[in-house]
Design an enzyme around this catalytic site. Structure first.
Site, mmCIF file in Angstrom:
data_model
loop_
_atom_site.group_PDB
_atom_site.id
_atom_site.type_symbol
_atom_site.label_atom_id
_atom_site.label_comp_id
_atom_site.label_asym_id
_atom_site.label_seq_id
_atom_site.Cartn_x
_atom_site.Cartn_y
_atom_site.Cartn_z
ATOM 1 N N HIS A 12 0.812 -1.222 0.000
ATOM 2 C CA HIS A 12 0.000 0.000 0.000
ATOM 3 C C HIS A 12 0.850 1.279 0.000
ATOM 4 O O HIS A 12 0.459 2.292 0.556
ATOM 5 C CB HIS A 12 -0.966 -0.012 1.201
ATOM 6 C CG HIS A 12 -0.276 -0.050 2.543
ATOM 7 N ND1 HIS A 12 -0.824 -0.672 3.638
ATOM 8 C CD2 HIS A 12 0.898 0.459 2.969
ATOM 9 C CE1 HIS A 12 -0.006 -0.543 4.667
ATOM 10 N NE2 HIS A 12 1.043 0.155 4.284
ATOM 11 N N HIS A 59 -1.498 4.663 9.834
ATOM 12 C CA HIS A 59 -0.123 5.141 10.008
ATOM 13 C C HIS A 59 -0.124 6.435 10.819
ATOM 14 O O HIS A 59 0.241 7.499 10.326
ATOM 15 C CB HIS A 59 0.548 5.362 8.657
ATOM 16 C CG HIS A 59 0.631 4.128 7.801
ATOM 17 N ND1 HIS A 59 -0.443 3.610 7.124
ATOM 18 C CD2 HIS A 59 1.676 3.310 7.516
ATOM 19 C CE1 HIS A 59 -0.057 2.530 6.454
ATOM 20 N NE2 HIS A 59 1.214 2.329 6.682
ATOM 21 N N HIS A 193 10.252 -4.056 3.672
ATOM 22 C CA HIS A 193 10.704 -2.655 3.649
ATOM 23 C C HIS A 193 11.024 -2.165 5.049
ATOM 24 O O HIS A 193 10.434 -2.618 6.021
ATOM 25 C CB HIS A 193 9.715 -1.718 2.947
ATOM 26 C CG HIS A 193 8.346 -1.534 3.571
ATOM 27 N ND1 HIS A 193 7.472 -2.556 3.841
ATOM 28 C CD2 HIS A 193 7.701 -0.402 3.949
ATOM 29 C CE1 HIS A 193 6.343 -2.072 4.340
ATOM 30 N NE2 HIS A 193 6.464 -0.749 4.436
ATOM 31 N N GLU A 240 4.239 -5.561 8.605
ATOM 32 C CA GLU A 240 2.877 -5.356 8.071
ATOM 33 C C GLU A 240 2.327 -6.643 7.445
ATOM 34 O O GLU A 240 1.112 -6.822 7.331
ATOM 35 C CB GLU A 240 2.875 -4.247 7.006
ATOM 36 C CG GLU A 240 3.079 -2.845 7.569
ATOM 37 C CD GLU A 240 3.057 -1.762 6.488
ATOM 38 O OE1 GLU A 240 2.909 -0.594 6.848
ATOM 39 O OE2 GLU A 240 3.203 -2.071 5.284
#
Ligand code: DHB
Ligand code: FE
Length: 280
Positions: A12, A59, A193, A240
């Site tokens: 995303h 977030h 990431h 995530e």
């Protein structure tokens, strides 16, 4: 009765939303990424799901250090688009499905999973970028969305096992709703990431490939992977990926893998995407 027909996993990355909003999708950097979603856009236009149960993480837009639920379900009629610092994205508001969300809340909480009930919330790139990747830029989203926020931002995240089992409770909740609805479940975020610290920029292609294989073929074993392994191998934000296990838990043990896509780079993140179908 309502049925979960398919699961979608996708990264995303916020820069993907910006690329669409600013008309950059044909640029050399972005074109290969969007090509990987052409099949998906056509597929979903044919599938026409009524509702997406969209598992994502906030977030630090709706929640901040004051309170952070581990699992939060959006029960509102509609959800605004969050301002993440550059104004809110020019995308339609998100229309919920309050009846189904309340029914699912009751079913899942009585099934021993603690959920936080959310009646007002703005949604950020974690939710809007996957919608953009799958539906492009419509005037209004052609589907209702139940946002389901998972805390993977502030330590400690929930375990993969808990996420996988929660997926099973989600399935029981959907299948005990009387109305005939075609429901999809999406798991978003990942792949490898890390956005911060000395390892910022970390990508682990081997881990990502293995994760996709195992998610499809042996999710029950994959659910045992401890959170430290996600962080060590896939970076601090790679955790995530536990959200993909929620999606997988809600599907059949054996699924049909309709589509797989993997691409580096997109901003600082390895982009992964899967479409998995339950047997009809
Ligand atoms: C990036 C990726 C994310 O998943 C996110 O939530 C924020 C930033 C990035 O690669 O820039
Ligand atoms: Fe993220």
């Amino acid at each position: 009765m309502a049925r979960i027909t398919a699961g979608v996993a996708t990264s995303h990355v916020p820069a993907i939303g910006a690329a669409v909003d600013l008309g950059k999708t044909k640029e050399d950097y972005w074109a290969p990424l969007f090509k990987g979603y052409e099949f998906s856009k056509q597929w979903i236009a044919e599938e026409k799901p009524d509702v997406i149960f969209l598992v994502y993480n906030d977030h630090a837009t709706a929640f901040d250090m004051k309170f952070i639920p581990t699992f939060a379900i959006g029960c509102a009629e509609r959800f605004g688009i969050a301002d993440e610092g550059w104004g809110s994205r020019p995308v339609p508001e998100v229309i919920g499905h309050a009846d189904l969300a309340w029914h699912m809340s009751q079913s899942i909480i009585q099934d021993d999973f603690d959920l936080t009930l959310i009646n007002e919330m703005d949604v950020d790139h974690g939710l809007t970028v996957p919608l953009t990747l799958m539906y492009g830029q419509p005037e209004a989203w052609p589907v209702r969305v139940i946002p389901f926020a998972v805390n993977v931002v502030l330590y400690p995240p929930p375990s993969g096992r808990r996420c996988y089992n929660l997926g099973k409770a989600i399935r029981r909740a959907v299948e005990s709703f009387d109305e005939d609805l075609n429901v999809q479940i999406w798991g978003t975020g990942g792949m490898s990431h890390q956005l911060q610290g000395p390892r910022a920029g970390l990508i682990n292609k081997q881990f990502d490939a293995d994760f996709m294989d195992r998610l499809v073929m042996e999710p029950n074993e994959l659910a045992d992977m401890p959170h430290v392994e996600y962080m060590r191998e896939a970076g601090s934000e790679g955790v995530e990926l536990v959200m993909w296990l929620i999606m997988r838990g809600a599907l059949d043990d054996k699924v049909n893998e309709l589509h797989r896509f993997y691409h580096v780079p997109a901003s600082n993140t390895a982009v992964g995407h899967l479409i998995l179908e339950n047997s009809k």
